[in-house]
Design a protein around this motif. Structure first.
Motif, PDB file in Angstrom:
ATOM      1  N   LEU A  82       0.854  -1.189   0.000  1.00 12.95           N
ATOM      2  CA  LEU A  82       0.000   0.000   0.000  1.00 12.95           C
ATOM      3  C   LEU A  82       0.890   1.239   0.000  1.00 12.95           C
ATOM      4  N   LYS A  83       0.647   2.130  -0.989  1.00  8.15           N
ATOM      5  CA  LYS A  83       1.417   3.382  -1.079  1.00  8.15           C
ATOM      6  C   LYS A  83       0.443   4.551  -0.940  1.00  8.15           C
ATOM      7  N   LYS A  84       0.976   5.686  -0.515  1.00  3.49           N
ATOM      8  CA  LYS A  84       0.113   6.836  -0.207  1.00  3.49           C
ATOM      9  C   LYS A  84      -0.710   7.273  -1.428  1.00  3.49           C
ATOM     10  N   ASP A  85      -0.101   7.223  -2.612  1.00  3.26           N
ATOM     11  CA  ASP A  85      -0.849   7.724  -3.781  1.00  3.26           C
ATOM     12  C   ASP A  85      -2.051   6.828  -4.128  1.00  3.26           C
ATOM     13  N   MET A  86      -2.104   5.630  -3.568  1.00  4.91           N
ATOM     14  CA  MET A  86      -3.263   4.755  -3.813  1.00  4.91           C
ATOM     15  C   MET A  86      -4.488   5.213  -3.014  1.00  4.91           C
ATOM     16  N   LEU A  87      -4.288   6.186  -2.112  1.00  8.15           N
ATOM     17  CA  LEU A  87      -5.384   6.636  -1.247  1.00  8.15           C
ATOM     18  C   LEU A  87      -6.089   7.875  -1.804  1.00  8.15           C
ATOM     19  N   ARG A  88      -5.615   8.365  -2.985  1.00 13.64           N
ATOM     20  CA  ARG A  88      -6.098   9.636  -3.555  1.00 13.64           C
ATOM     21  C   ARG A  88      -7.608   9.804  -3.503  1.00 13.64           C
TER      22      ARG A  88
END
Ligand code: CP
Length: 306
Positions: free
Chosen positions: A245-251
């Motif tokens: 899980l990476k931060k940009d996947m939470l956009r």
């Protein structure tokens, strides 16, 4: 609760769970009370732990009790061949409560059957981790303001993950919808899927971990691929980095999305996610202290004093 031990989350009714969570909230307001004065708790850890052991021991200390036990079974007489039954019976001579983590499924239940004092299961093999589920539910209630009608996406090692197996049963009282994300090798076992079917709990299974799934999720429950449960090292190597899980996947995720992880993490949550207000796994571990204070009082029958 009928049984004074907690070896499986299935023992806890909806009312039991809600009562424990209510008591956990009171301990969060005031964690230092002398409710366990004169009591001794034994923590018997046959498998490694950081959070579970330390939060249980802190819980006892903050309640004025004493702790005995071990975190390395190789320093105990089990390394000389003493059976689990004899170890439990000996410890029952000294303590008022046993908190046990063991690599064998069913070990905590067995321990509860050979002693007259309460036993709390702190994790038995790939089977159950009921105190983790109670702190997970406490964290869900705190972040969502409710426990009901949530979409819970569980990612990673669904085959061996004892926290996952307990979470499914513990959430079953609250009309969840599950998304199970796992590689073929680590798919949710049939036992848990049959359980969902019997309880009319909707679920879908996925091998891809996509933003589309994240965007439909209220609780994102990440888990570690557990090297220690694999007998085949090649199989572990194949799946160990399968989902990150990476931060940009939470956009485009929901405003109240809450990211949980029982921890420890290896690399399944990138460190940039920690900056997100949706990352809750450190507070989740903190909630373990208050929830375990409530669990200890529950099994010792002193919850009327909270
Ligand atoms: N969540 C959990 O069980 O962590 P530990 O293995 O550190 O106790």
């Amino acid at each position: 609760m009928e049984n004074k031990s907690i070896v499986s989350i299935e023992q806890c009714s909806r009312e039991d769970i809600l009562r424990i969570l209510r008591h956990a909230a009171r301990f969060e307001e005031r964690p230092n009370r002398r409710l366990l004065e004169g009591k001794v708790a034994a923590t018997l850890f046959f498998e490694p732990s950081t959070r579970t052991r330390l939060s249980f021991e802190t819980a006892v200390n903050r309640l004025g009790g004493q702790v005995i036990g071990f975190q390395d079974a190789s320093t105990t007489s089990s390394s000389k061949g003493e059976t689990l039954k004899d170890t439990i019976r000996m410890v029952s001579n000294y303590a008022d409560l046993i908190i046990i983590r063991h690599y064998l499924e069913g070990a905590a239940r067995y321990a509860s059957e050979v002693t007259h004092i309460p036993v709390i299961n702190a994790g038995d093999g790939a089977n159950q981790h009921p105190s983790q589920t109670l702190l997970d539910l406490y964290s869900i209630q705190k972040t969502q303001g409710k426990l009901t009608d949530l979409v819970i996406t569980i990612v990673g090692d669904l085959k061996y993950g004892r926290t996952v197996h307990s979470l499914i049963a513990g959430s079953s009282h609250f009309r969840p919808t599950f998304r199970f994300v796992a590689p073929e090798e680590l798919k949710m076992p049939d036992e848990q899927k049959h359980y969902c079917d019997k309880q009319n709990i909707p679920y879908t299974e996925h091998t891809e971990f996509t933003e589309e799934i994240i965007n439909q999720t209220d609780i994102l429950y990440m888990t570690r691929v557990q090297r220690e449960r694999f007998t085949d090292t090649e199989e572990y190597e194949r799946v160990k980095n399968v989902y990150i899980l990476k931060k940009d996947m939470l956009r485009h995720s929901r405003d109240k999305l809450c990211i949980l992880h029982p921890l420890p993490r290896v690399n399944e949550i990138a460190y940039d996610v920690d900056e997100s207000p949706k990352a809750y796994f450190i507070q989740q571990a903190r909630n373990g202290l208050f929830t375990r204070q409530a669990i200890i009082c529950e099994v010792l029958g002193i919850n009327h004093l909270i």
